[in-house]
Design a protein around this motif. Structure first.
Motif, PDB file in Angstrom:
ATOM      1  N   ILE A   1     -24.277 -14.502  -2.663  1.00  0.00           N
ATOM      2  CA  ILE A   1     -24.808 -13.191  -2.301  1.00  0.00           C
ATOM      3  C   ILE A   1     -26.326 -13.322  -2.332  1.00  0.00           C
ATOM      4  CG2 ILE A   1     -24.884 -10.740  -2.859  1.00  0.00           C
ATOM      5  CD1 ILE A   1     -22.288 -11.172  -4.466  1.00  0.00           C
ATOM      6  N   ARG A   2     -26.994 -13.046  -1.214  1.00  0.00           N
ATOM      7  CA  ARG A   2     -28.429 -13.314  -1.167  1.00  0.00           C
ATOM      8  C   ARG A   2     -29.150 -12.331  -0.251  1.00  0.00           C
ATOM      9  NH1 ARG A   2     -27.397 -18.989   2.016  1.00  0.00           N
ATOM     10  NH2 ARG A   2     -27.102 -18.133   4.122  1.00  0.00           N
ATOM     11  N   ASN A   3     -30.441 -12.209  -0.529  1.00  0.00           N
ATOM     12  CA  ASN A   3     -31.320 -11.375   0.299  1.00  0.00           C
ATOM     13  C   ASN A   3     -30.812  -9.935   0.386  1.00  0.00           C
ATOM     14  OD1 ASN A   3     -32.507 -13.876   0.761  1.00  0.00           O
ATOM     15  ND2 ASN A   3     -31.592 -14.119   2.777  1.00  0.00           N
ATOM     16  N   ILE A   4     -30.730  -9.276  -0.771  1.00  0.00           N
ATOM     17  CA  ILE A   4     -30.229  -7.905  -0.780  1.00  0.00           C
ATOM     18  C   ILE A   4     -31.152  -7.005  -1.602  1.00  0.00           C
ATOM     19  CG2 ILE A   4     -27.848  -8.692  -0.527  1.00  0.00           C
ATOM     20  CD1 ILE A   4     -27.367  -7.892  -3.419  1.00  0.00           C
ATOM     21  N   LYS A   5     -31.147  -5.732  -1.234  1.00  0.00           N
ATOM     22  CA  LYS A   5     -31.816  -4.704  -2.030  1.00  0.00           C
ATOM     23  C   LYS A   5     -30.791  -3.639  -2.370  1.00  0.00           C
ATOM     24  CE  LYS A   5     -35.524  -1.363  -2.464  1.00  0.00           C
ATOM     25  NZ  LYS A   5     -36.578  -0.553  -1.822  1.00  0.00           N
ATOM     26  N   VAL A   6     -30.703  -3.314  -3.671  1.00  0.00           N
ATOM     27  CA  VAL A   6     -29.754  -2.322  -4.151  1.00  0.00           C
ATOM     28  C   VAL A   6     -30.527  -1.141  -4.722  1.00  0.00           C
ATOM     29  CG1 VAL A   6     -27.823  -1.859  -5.699  1.00  0.00           C
ATOM     30  CG2 VAL A   6     -28.105  -4.145  -4.711  1.00  0.00           C
ATOM     31  N   ASN A   7     -30.193   0.064  -4.265  1.00  0.00           N
ATOM     32  CA  ASN A   7     -30.809   1.286  -4.776  1.00  0.00           C
ATOM     33  C   ASN A   7     -29.736   2.141  -5.433  1.00  0.00           C
ATOM     34  OD1 ASN A   7     -33.393   0.710  -3.417  1.00  0.00           O
ATOM     35  ND2 ASN A   7     -32.301   1.219  -1.540  1.00  0.00           N
ATOM     36  N   LEU A   8     -29.897   2.433  -6.727  1.00  0.00           N
ATOM     37  CA  LEU A   8     -29.016   3.401  -7.388  1.00  0.00           C
ATOM     38  C   LEU A   8     -29.643   4.766  -7.163  1.00  0.00           C
ATOM     39  CD1 LEU A   8     -26.524   3.952  -9.153  1.00  0.00           C
ATOM     40  CD2 LEU A   8     -28.015   3.723 -11.156  1.00  0.00           C
ATOM     41  N   ILE A   9     -29.083   5.529  -6.215  1.00  0.00           N
ATOM     42  CA  ILE A   9     -29.741   6.765  -5.778  1.00  0.00           C
ATOM     43  C   ILE A   9     -29.163   8.012  -6.433  1.00  0.00           C
ATOM     44  CG2 ILE A   9     -30.382   5.729  -3.571  1.00  0.00           C
ATOM     45  CD1 ILE A   9     -28.154   7.386  -2.276  1.00  0.00           C
ATOM     46  N   GLU A  10     -28.042   7.875  -7.126  1.00  0.00           N
ATOM     47  CA  GLU A  10     -27.450   9.014  -7.826  1.00  0.00           C
ATOM     48  C   GLU A  10     -26.681   8.493  -9.024  1.00  0.00           C
ATOM     49  OE1 GLU A  10     -24.400  12.735  -6.873  1.00  0.00           O
ATOM     50  OE2 GLU A  10     -25.446  11.705  -5.236  1.00  0.00           O
ATOM     51  N   SER A  11     -26.746   9.204 -10.155  1.00  0.00           N
ATOM     52  CA  SER A  11     -26.100   8.721 -11.365  1.00  0.00           C
ATOM     53  C   SER A  11     -25.803   9.876 -12.306  1.00  0.00           C
ATOM     54  CB  SER A  11     -26.992   7.684 -12.068  1.00  0.00           C
ATOM     55  OG  SER A  11     -26.377   7.172 -13.223  1.00  0.00           O
ATOM     56  N   ASN A  12     -24.533  10.035 -12.658  1.00  0.00           N
ATOM     57  CA  ASN A  12     -24.125  11.052 -13.615  1.00  0.00           C
ATOM     58  C   ASN A  12     -23.981  10.433 -15.008  1.00  0.00           C
ATOM     59  OD1 ASN A  12     -24.039  12.931 -11.578  1.00  0.00           O
ATOM     60  ND2 ASN A  12     -21.822  12.799 -11.288  1.00  0.00           N
ATOM     61  N   LYS A  13     -24.224  11.245 -16.034  1.00  0.00           N
ATOM     62  CA  LYS A  13     -24.172  10.739 -17.405  1.00  0.00           C
ATOM     63  C   LYS A  13     -22.728  10.681 -17.874  1.00  0.00           C
ATOM     64  CE  LYS A  13     -26.257  11.166 -21.982  1.00  0.00           C
ATOM     65  NZ  LYS A  13     -27.197  11.923 -22.840  1.00  0.00           N
ATOM     66  N   ASN A  14     -22.131   9.491 -17.745  1.00  0.00           N
ATOM     67  CA  ASN A  14     -20.764   9.248 -18.193  1.00  0.00           C
ATOM     68  C   ASN A  14     -20.708   7.927 -18.957  1.00  0.00           C
ATOM     69  OD1 ASN A  14     -19.079  11.443 -16.969  1.00  0.00           O
ATOM     70  ND2 ASN A  14     -20.010  10.640 -15.086  1.00  0.00           N
ATOM     71  N   PRO A  15     -19.810   7.800 -19.930  1.00  0.00           N
ATOM     72  CA  PRO A  15     -19.693   6.558 -20.713  1.00  0.00           C
ATOM     73  C   PRO A  15     -18.949   5.482 -19.925  1.00  0.00           C
ATOM     74  CG  PRO A  15     -18.078   8.140 -21.476  1.00  0.00           C
ATOM     75  CD  PRO A  15     -18.897   8.857 -20.435  1.00  0.00           C
ATOM     76  N   ASN A  16     -19.581   4.941 -18.899  1.00  0.00           N
ATOM     77  CA  ASN A  16     -18.938   3.980 -18.016  1.00  0.00           C
ATOM     78  C   ASN A  16     -18.719   2.639 -18.722  1.00  0.00           C
ATOM     79  OD1 ASN A  16     -19.106   5.814 -15.741  1.00  0.00           O
ATOM     80  ND2 ASN A  16     -21.294   5.357 -15.722  1.00  0.00           N
ATOM     81  N   PHE A  17     -17.648   1.963 -18.336  1.00  0.00           N
ATOM     82  CA  PHE A  17     -17.236   0.720 -18.998  1.00  0.00           C
ATOM     83  C   PHE A  17     -17.118  -0.400 -17.972  1.00  0.00           C
ATOM     84  CE2 PHE A  17     -13.707  -1.970 -20.749  1.00  0.00           C
ATOM     85  CZ  PHE A  17     -14.385  -2.442 -21.864  1.00  0.00           C
ATOM     86  N   ARG A  18     -17.715  -1.551 -18.296  1.00  0.00           N
ATOM     87  CA  ARG A  18     -17.664  -2.722 -17.415  1.00  0.00           C
ATOM     88  C   ARG A  18     -18.143  -2.395 -15.999  1.00  0.00           C
ATOM     89  NH1 ARG A  18     -12.217  -6.235 -19.000  1.00  0.00           N
ATOM     90  NH2 ARG A  18     -12.975  -6.883 -21.058  1.00  0.00           N
ATOM     91  N   ILE A  19     -19.348  -1.871 -15.902  1.00  0.00           N
ATOM     92  CA  ILE A  19     -19.889  -1.567 -14.582  1.00  0.00           C
ATOM     93  C   ILE A  19     -21.098  -2.457 -14.299  1.00  0.00           C
ATOM     94  CG2 ILE A  19     -19.093   0.813 -14.718  1.00  0.00           C
ATOM     95  CD1 ILE A  19     -22.127   1.579 -14.980  1.00  0.00           C
TER      96      ILE A  19
END
Length: 286
Positions: free
Chosen positions: A170-188
Motif C-alpha cells: 500500500i503506497r502513495n496515499i493520504k488518509v483524512n479522518l474527517i468525522e469521529s464520534n466518541k466511542n470506545p472502539n476496539f482494534r481499529i
C-alpha cells in the motif's frame, strides 16, 4: 490561440471549444503490445506548452488495464486484475468492498491505481469502511486520497480502516479522518487492521480526534511487516476509556503491536496519545 493536445507520436492538436469547457472527453488511440508509453495532457497558449497531467504505462502481452468510473465498476474487480480509477468514488452509506473480511479465501493480487482520486467511506449503521478485505503478496494499492468517517453510534470492532489484512503493498496515499464520534472502539486503525506486507509513502491527517479503548493504532493495530516513510498530523488519539473487563489499555500512534519481523521506520508523528490517568492501566507506544 488556445489549443489542447495529447502529446503522442503524431503531435495531434485540438482547439478548445469557444465556451472554454471540456467535460468527460474520452480519446481512444491504438497502441502496440510490449511497449512503454507516456501520455501527456498539454495545453498550448501562444508558443508555450503547459503539461496538466501525465501517465506512463506499458502494454505487456498479458496486461489489460481496466478503468473504474463508478462504484458499479469497482464491484467488478477481479483478484488478479489491473485497474485504474478514473473518477472520485463515494461509498458513504454502503457496505461495498472486495472479498470477505472474515475469511482470507480470496485475496486481491492485482494492481489498483486510484490515480490521485478521492474516495469517501463511513461506518454509520454498521457500514464498513473497508475497500479491499485482503491484499495478497502481489497486490498493490496506490495513489489514493481517502476521507474516512468514524460516524458510528456504537463502538467499532476491527473496522474503520481501508484494508483488513495486508500482505502486499500500500503506497502513495493520504488518509483524512474527517468525522469521529466518541466511542470506545476496539482494534481499529485507518489504513489496515493487520499489516504483514508494506505500507509506505503516506500522510495521515486527523482532522478529528480518533477514539479507541484498546488494541488500536492510527496506521494499523498489528504490524508484522514494514511501515515506512510517513507523516501523521492533526488532532490527537483519545484512549481515555475504562475497559469493562478490567484489562489494560494497549494502544499506539503507529500501531499497538509490532512483532515478528515487523519494522517501523522514518515515521513522523505530531499527534499526542491520551489514555486513562493511572500509568499501570495502559501500555502506550508511538
Amino acid at each position: 490561440q488556445r489549443q489542447m493536445c495529447i502529446r503522442d507520436r503524431t503531435n495531434r492538436y485540438e482547439e478548445i471549444p469557444e465556451e472554454n469547457v471540456i467535460i468527460n472527453e474520452i480519446k481512444t488511440y491504438e497502441v502496440e503490445a510490449g511497449r512503454q508509453y507516456k501520455v501527456q495532457l498539454t495545453i498550448k497558449m501562444k508558443e508555450r506548452e503547459y503539461v496538466l497531467s501525465k501517465l506512463e504505462y506499458n502494454t505487456q502481452e498479458t496486461e489489460e488495464i481496466k478503468g473504474i468510473y463508478n462504484i458499479e465498476d469497482f464491484l467488478e474487480i477481479q483478484p488478479n486484475g489491473n485497474y485504474i480509477v478514473l473518477n472520485d468514488l463515494d461509498f458513504t452509506g454502503t457496505n461495498y468492498h472486495f472479498g470477505d473480511k472474515w475469511a482470507e479465501r480470496i485475496k486481491f493480487n492485482g494492481k489498483l491505481n486510484f490515480n490521485g482520486h478521492r474516495v469517501i467511506t463511513d461506518v454509520a449503521n454498521d457500514n464498513k469502511s473497508i475497500l479491499i478485505a485482503n491484499v495478497g503478496t502481489r497486490g498493490i494499492i496506490e495513489n489514493l486520497i481517502i476521507d474516512i468517517k468514524h460516524n458510528n453510534n456504537k463502538e467499532l470492532d476491527t473496522d474503520g480502516c481501508i484494508i483488513k489484512n495486508n500482505y502486499g503493498t500500500i503506497r502513495n496515499i493520504k488518509v483524512n479522518l474527517i468525522e469521529s464520534n466518541k466511542n470506545p472502539n476496539f482494534r481499529i486503525a485507518l489504513i489496515a487492521s493487520q499489516n504483514k506486507g508494506t505500507i509506505e509513502n503516506f500522510v495521515i491527517n486527523l482532522e478529528e480526534t480518533m477514539y479507541a479503548k484498546s488494541e488500536s493504532g492510527v496506521i494499523c493495530f498489528e504490524n508484522k511487516g514494514i511501515i515506512k516513510n510517513g507523516y501523521i498530523y492533526g488532532k490527537n488519539v483519545n484512549a481515555d476509556f475504562i475497559r469493562n473487563d478490567g484489562a489494560s489499555v494497549s494502544i499506539g500512534i503507529v500501531a499497538y503491536s509490532n512483532s515478528g519481523n515487523g519494522q517501523i521506520k522514518n515515521i513522523y508523528s505530531f499527534c499526542l496519545l491520551y489514555t486513562s490517568p493511572s500509568p499501570r492501566d495502559y501500555a502506550a507506544s508511538r
